[in-house]
Design a protein around this motif. Structure first.
Motif, PDB file in Angstrom:
ATOM      1  N   ASP A 137       8.048  -6.473   6.052  1.00 33.93           N
ATOM      2  CA  ASP A 137       6.617  -6.691   5.868  1.00 33.93           C
ATOM      3  C   ASP A 137       5.934  -6.109   7.102  1.00 33.93           C
ATOM      4  O   ASP A 137       6.049  -6.659   8.195  1.00 33.93           O
ATOM      5  CB  ASP A 137       6.358  -8.193   5.747  1.00 33.93           C
ATOM      6  CG  ASP A 137       4.900  -8.536   5.492  1.00 33.93           C
ATOM      7  OD1 ASP A 137       4.050  -7.629   5.464  1.00 33.93           O
ATOM      8  OD2 ASP A 137       4.617  -9.740   5.337  1.00 33.93           O
ATOM      9  N   ASP A 176      -0.136  -1.311   8.370  1.00 29.82           N
ATOM     10  CA  ASP A 176      -0.252   0.144   8.220  1.00 29.82           C
ATOM     11  C   ASP A 176      -0.061   0.918   9.519  1.00 29.82           C
ATOM     12  O   ASP A 176       0.356   2.056   9.497  1.00 29.82           O
ATOM     13  CB  ASP A 176      -1.551   0.544   7.528  1.00 29.82           C
ATOM     14  CG  ASP A 176      -2.805   0.039   8.185  1.00 29.82           C
ATOM     15  OD1 ASP A 176      -2.722  -0.645   9.223  1.00 29.82           O
ATOM     16  OD2 ASP A 176      -3.888   0.330   7.647  1.00 29.82           O
ATOM     17  N   TYR A 223       3.854   1.996   9.848  1.00 32.57           N
ATOM     18  CA  TYR A 223       4.591   2.864   8.928  1.00 32.57           C
ATOM     19  C   TYR A 223       3.766   4.091   8.593  1.00 32.57           C
ATOM     20  O   TYR A 223       2.556   4.098   8.750  1.00 32.57           O
ATOM     21  CB  TYR A 223       5.029   2.112   7.665  1.00 32.57           C
ATOM     22  CG  TYR A 223       3.940   1.840   6.650  1.00 32.57           C
ATOM     23  CD1 TYR A 223       3.758   2.684   5.559  1.00 32.57           C
ATOM     24  CD2 TYR A 223       3.113   0.735   6.763  1.00 32.57           C
ATOM     25  CE1 TYR A 223       2.773   2.434   4.623  1.00 32.57           C
ATOM     26  CE2 TYR A 223       2.133   0.473   5.830  1.00 32.57           C
ATOM     27  CZ  TYR A 223       1.961   1.326   4.766  1.00 32.57           C
ATOM     28  OH  TYR A 223       0.981   1.074   3.839  1.00 32.57           O
ATOM     29  N   LEU A 232       2.520  -3.228   3.911  1.00 32.18           N
ATOM     30  CA  LEU A 232       3.624  -2.744   3.087  1.00 32.18           C
ATOM     31  C   LEU A 232       4.732  -3.788   3.094  1.00 32.18           C
ATOM     32  O   LEU A 232       5.235  -4.170   4.148  1.00 32.18           O
ATOM     33  CB  LEU A 232       4.177  -1.422   3.622  1.00 32.18           C
ATOM     34  CG  LEU A 232       5.429  -0.889   2.928  1.00 32.18           C
ATOM     35  CD1 LEU A 232       5.127  -0.515   1.472  1.00 32.18           C
ATOM     36  CD2 LEU A 232       6.000   0.290   3.684  1.00 32.18           C
ATOM     37  N   LEU A 288       8.437  -4.223   1.455  1.00 31.48           N
ATOM     38  CA  LEU A 288       9.424  -3.327   0.862  1.00 31.48           C
ATOM     39  C   LEU A 288      10.802  -3.967   0.866  1.00 31.48           C
ATOM     40  O   LEU A 288      11.255  -4.449   1.899  1.00 31.48           O
ATOM     41  CB  LEU A 288       9.451  -2.042   1.688  1.00 31.48           C
ATOM     42  CG  LEU A 288      10.108  -0.813   1.115  1.00 31.48           C
ATOM     43  CD1 LEU A 288       9.266  -0.222  -0.002  1.00 31.48           C
ATOM     44  CD2 LEU A 288      10.304   0.232   2.204  1.00 31.48           C
ATOM     45  N   GLU A 295       8.614  -1.570  -3.628  1.00 32.06           N
ATOM     46  CA  GLU A 295       7.448  -2.243  -3.067  1.00 32.06           C
ATOM     47  C   GLU A 295       7.226  -3.575  -3.778  1.00 32.06           C
ATOM     48  O   GLU A 295       7.356  -3.677  -5.002  1.00 32.06           O
ATOM     49  CB  GLU A 295       6.221  -1.342  -3.207  1.00 32.06           C
ATOM     50  CG  GLU A 295       5.076  -1.773  -2.364  1.00 32.06           C
ATOM     51  CD  GLU A 295       3.998  -0.712  -2.255  1.00 32.06           C
ATOM     52  OE1 GLU A 295       3.002  -1.017  -1.581  1.00 32.06           O
ATOM     53  OE2 GLU A 295       4.132   0.382  -2.817  1.00 32.06           O
ATOM     54  N   ARG A 299       4.838  -7.342  -4.095  1.00 30.18           N
ATOM     55  CA  ARG A 299       3.568  -8.035  -3.869  1.00 30.18           C
ATOM     56  C   ARG A 299       3.813  -9.144  -2.835  1.00 30.18           C
ATOM     57  O   ARG A 299       4.949  -9.530  -2.606  1.00 30.18           O
ATOM     58  CB  ARG A 299       3.081  -8.652  -5.175  1.00 30.18           C
ATOM     59  CG  ARG A 299       2.708  -7.638  -6.223  1.00 30.18           C
ATOM     60  CD  ARG A 299       2.244  -8.349  -7.505  1.00 30.18           C
ATOM     61  NE  ARG A 299       1.985  -7.376  -8.543  1.00 30.18           N
ATOM     62  CZ  ARG A 299       2.889  -6.948  -9.427  1.00 30.18           C
ATOM     63  NH1 ARG A 299       4.119  -7.449  -9.427  1.00 30.18           N
ATOM     64  NH2 ARG A 299       2.574  -6.051 -10.317  1.00 30.18           N
ATOM     65  N   GLN A 336       8.074  -7.700  -7.828  1.00 30.66           N
ATOM     66  CA  GLN A 336       8.155  -6.249  -7.675  1.00 30.66           C
ATOM     67  C   GLN A 336       6.899  -5.586  -8.207  1.00 30.66           C
ATOM     68  O   GLN A 336       6.435  -5.894  -9.295  1.00 30.66           O
ATOM     69  CB  GLN A 336       9.388  -5.754  -8.420  1.00 30.66           C
ATOM     70  CG  GLN A 336       9.752  -4.335  -8.121  1.00 30.66           C
ATOM     71  CD  GLN A 336      11.119  -3.981  -8.683  1.00 30.66           C
ATOM     72  OE1 GLN A 336      12.076  -4.683  -8.405  1.00 30.66           O
ATOM     73  NE2 GLN A 336      11.168  -2.940  -9.466  1.00 30.66           N
ATOM     74  N   ARG A 352       9.786   3.840  -3.119  1.00 29.62           N
ATOM     75  CA  ARG A 352       8.880   4.621  -2.286  1.00 29.62           C
ATOM     76  C   ARG A 352       9.527   4.825  -0.928  1.00 29.62           C
ATOM     77  O   ARG A 352      10.380   4.055  -0.507  1.00 29.62           O
ATOM     78  CB  ARG A 352       7.518   3.968  -2.170  1.00 29.62           C
ATOM     79  CG  ARG A 352       7.475   2.786  -1.235  1.00 29.62           C
ATOM     80  CD  ARG A 352       6.071   2.413  -0.851  1.00 29.62           C
ATOM     81  NE  ARG A 352       5.547   3.341   0.130  1.00 29.62           N
ATOM     82  CZ  ARG A 352       4.306   3.339   0.560  1.00 29.62           C
ATOM     83  NH1 ARG A 352       3.447   2.477   0.098  1.00 29.62           N
ATOM     84  NH2 ARG A 352       3.902   4.202   1.466  1.00 29.62           N
ATOM     85  N   ALA A 384       9.112   5.370   3.250  1.00 33.55           N
ATOM     86  CA  ALA A 384       8.247   5.087   4.393  1.00 33.55           C
ATOM     87  C   ALA A 384       9.040   5.296   5.671  1.00 33.55           C
ATOM     88  O   ALA A 384      10.212   4.928   5.752  1.00 33.55           O
ATOM     89  CB  ALA A 384       7.726   3.649   4.341  1.00 33.55           C
TER      90      ALA A 384
END
Length: 81
Positions: A11, A14, A17, A24, A26, A49, A51, A56, A62, A64
């Protein structure tokens, strides 16, 4: 988290990453290389990714690049300390 492993959830904000905006969350599916750059060490990750509640967001992974220092002391983001 002392050692990042597949299945861990990160977690990050921005600023920690590349490339995206906002928080984010992930679930890590691939751990790539570690790169040393002028602004610190970064780790290439792929994952699913999530919530904030842990569900999911998408079925497609994705990518990063995540600041290595941001990976320390991670916990499941939807649990309380």
């Amino acid at each position: 988290m002392s050692t990042l492993k597949l299945g861990d959830v990160i977690d990050v904000e921005d600023r920690d990453y590349k490339y995206g905006t906002g928080r984010l969350i992930l679930r890590v599916t691939t751990i790539g290389s570690r790169q040393r750059r002028a602004d610190g060490d970064w780790v290439d990750l792929d994952g699913l990714e999530l919530r904030p509640d842990g569900t999911q967001l998408d079925v497609h992974p994705r990518h990063a690049a995540v600041r290595a220092t941001a990976l320390r002391n991670q916990r499941q983001p939807w649990t309380r300390p």
